[in-house]
Scaffold this active site. Structure first.
Site, PDB file in Angstrom:
ATOM      1  N   TYR A 148       0.851  -1.190   0.000  1.00 29.20           N
ATOM      2  CA  TYR A 148       0.000   0.000   0.000  1.00 29.20           C
ATOM      3  C   TYR A 148       0.885   1.237   0.000  1.00 29.20           C
ATOM      4  CZ  TYR A 148      -3.578   3.392   1.475  1.00 29.20           C
ATOM      5  OH  TYR A 148      -4.430   4.459   1.543  1.00 29.20           O
ATOM      6  N   ASP A 241       9.069   2.945   0.041  1.00 28.58           N
ATOM      7  CA  ASP A 241       8.022   3.584   0.818  1.00 28.58           C
ATOM      8  C   ASP A 241       8.253   3.192   2.274  1.00 28.58           C
ATOM      9  OD1 ASP A 241       5.763   4.303   2.180  1.00 28.58           O
ATOM     10  OD2 ASP A 241       4.369   3.695   0.593  1.00 28.58           O
ATOM     11  N   LYS A 269       3.839   9.122   8.712  1.00 30.90           N
ATOM     12  CA  LYS A 269       3.553   8.588  10.051  1.00 30.90           C
ATOM     13  C   LYS A 269       4.515   9.140  11.126  1.00 30.90           C
ATOM     14  CE  LYS A 269       0.482   5.217   8.263  1.00 30.90           C
ATOM     15  NZ  LYS A 269       0.461   4.372   7.087  1.00 30.90           N
TER      16      LYS A 269
END
Ligand SMILES: *Cc1c(COP(=O)(O)O)cnc(C)c1O
Length: 427
Positions: A148, A241, A269
């Site tokens: 994702y 990522d 995050k």
């Protein structure tokens, strides 16, 4: 014995939420549909503990899905945010904190000399792809099934059958054209990577180096090295990522842990310390392509927001070597305890520093196919039993638990006792 949760206030709020918010939430996983229950509305949280509107108290292993590596409402992070807030919340002009944060990230992440901040990981991934396409003059992307990278059209793609397939839109509203340039291969499948990189000229090979969005499925020995080699030979940029793995699996993320350096790193995050911030970075030469230094356009009204930057900077400053030793030992104790609680049941506990997934599977889970083959119903029932016992797990098999620096040995004891009881209830 099965016990249940008193959640009458949450149920009432949810009924009202369903009138005004699609599915009652602002991000799908929060609705808890994959564990077949209704969401709990949060009142407050401190450290590793979350309190819902009915007054139930939980040991929290979602921790906002990753940003809260120091736990909730850490006094020093709150103080940094408050000090920034009284000076004004946003200016649309440079602030010193942005430079401090970029410098701090550069000191930690081996391949990042320069970066551009955004407000979300999705935006950072989208911009990283634009940069990779501009730098290579190519359009195709290699992506792994089950990875994702946010909800941007080009990566919201599903694999068809076969080893390497052109992506199919994973959602209505994503045009065929947006995913047609995305080639999807299974994670940890070196042969599929070799074949795809022989067949296509890619702008970017994209990977979560420690994928955690199909549950935690670490790379096999040598797999990240293979990605590095194949990307270079192909003339593609390697994009890691590290929105989850960054500042979590090690001080400098998965690239420091493994020594495999990408060309572009996507961060999110932890970098925002619980406020909206993300970034993409790489070599100075590459990042000089971004406007206004270069010709690749990318912008944001709230990018580098002073409150988010203050939270992120304070978060990183408290992540010293001791913090990683502690996080690793907390994770190891949690994973070993969960393994012991599961006993000889068909359960795999997979973990790395700061991340754990409990897969309901006979065999280790190594890719999206094996993650999808898990006993999802048993996992869902186990999660409901944990909630009833005061433990708040990620409510999906395709996610990781986020142990934090605020989780104490006492929290772990409570967790493992509940986990054992919950296993006994469902398997
Ligand atoms: C969460 C996540 C994103 C998207 O970040 P948002 O801030 O939710 O847009 C991208 N990549 C990975 C690996 C993620 O876990």
């Amino acid at each position: 014995m099965a016990i249940s949760l008193r959640d009458t206030k949450s149920v009432d709020h949810y009924a009202r939420a369903l009138q005004y918010l699609p599915g009652g939430v602002n991000s799908p996983v929060r609705a808890m549909r994959s564990i077949d229950r209704t969401p709990l509305f949060v009142d407050r949280a401190e450290g590793a503990e979350l309190v819902d509107v009915d007054g139930n108290r939980f040991v929290d292993y979602v921790c906002s899905w990753g940003p809260l590596i120091h736990g909730h409402a850490h006094p020093e992070i709150l103080a940094a945010v408050q000090a920034a807030a009284v000076k004004g919340t946003t200016f649309g002009a440079p602030t010193v904190g942005e430079v401090d944060l970029a410098e701090e990230v550069g000191r930690r992440v081996p391949s990042v000399e320069m970066l551009r901040m955004t407000s979300s990981g999705t935006e950072a991934a989208m911009s990283a792809i634009r940069l990779a396409r501009a730098a290579t003059g190519r359009e195709k992307l290699l992506k792994f099934a089950g990875a994702y990278h946010g909800h941007l059209d080009g990566l919201l793609a599903e694999a068809g059958s076969g080893l390497a397939t052109a992506g199919l839109p994973a959602s209505p509203g994503v045009p065929q054209g947006a995913t047609a340039q995305t080639i999807i291969v299974p994670w940890n499948d070196g042969e599929a990577v070799v074949r795809a990189t022989e067949e296509h000229e890619f702008a970017a090979v994209l990977a979560e180096p420690y994928p955690a969005n199909m549950g935690l499925t670490p790379p096999h020995e040598g797999f990240l090295e293979l990605l590095r080699d194949r990307a270079t030979q192909n003339g593609a940029l390697l994009v890691f990522d590290e929105v989850i793995s960054g500042f979590r699996v090690a001080r400098g993320g998965a690239q420091e842990l493994t020594g495999v350096l990408p060309d572009i790193t996507v961060m999110g995050k932890v970098i925002g310390g619980g406020l909206p911030a993300a970034a993409y970075g790489g070599s100075r030469e590459l990042l000089q392509r971004i406007a206004p230094a270069g010709d690749v356009y990318q912008a944001g009204t709230l990018s580098g927001n002073p409150l988010a930057v203050a939270a992120g900077l304070q978060t990183l400053r408290m992540l010293d070597d001791g913090a990683y030793l502690k996080l690793r030992s907390t994770t190891d104790r949690l994973a070993a305890g969960l393994r012991e609680a599961a006993g000889d049941r068909p359960v795999q506990v997979q973990s790395t520093c700061g991340l754990v997934t409990v897969f309901f599977s006979e065999e280790p889970v190594t890719d999206y196919e094996s993650a999808k083959a898990c006993d999802l119903a048993a996992h869902a029932a186990w999660c409901r039993e944990l909630l009833a016992r005061g433990i708040y797990p990620p409510p999906s098999q395709f996610e990781a638990w986020f142990p934090s620096l605020a989780h104490t040995p006492e929290h772990l004891d409570r967790t493992l006792e509940a986990a054992a009881a919950a296993f006994a209830e469902v398997l």
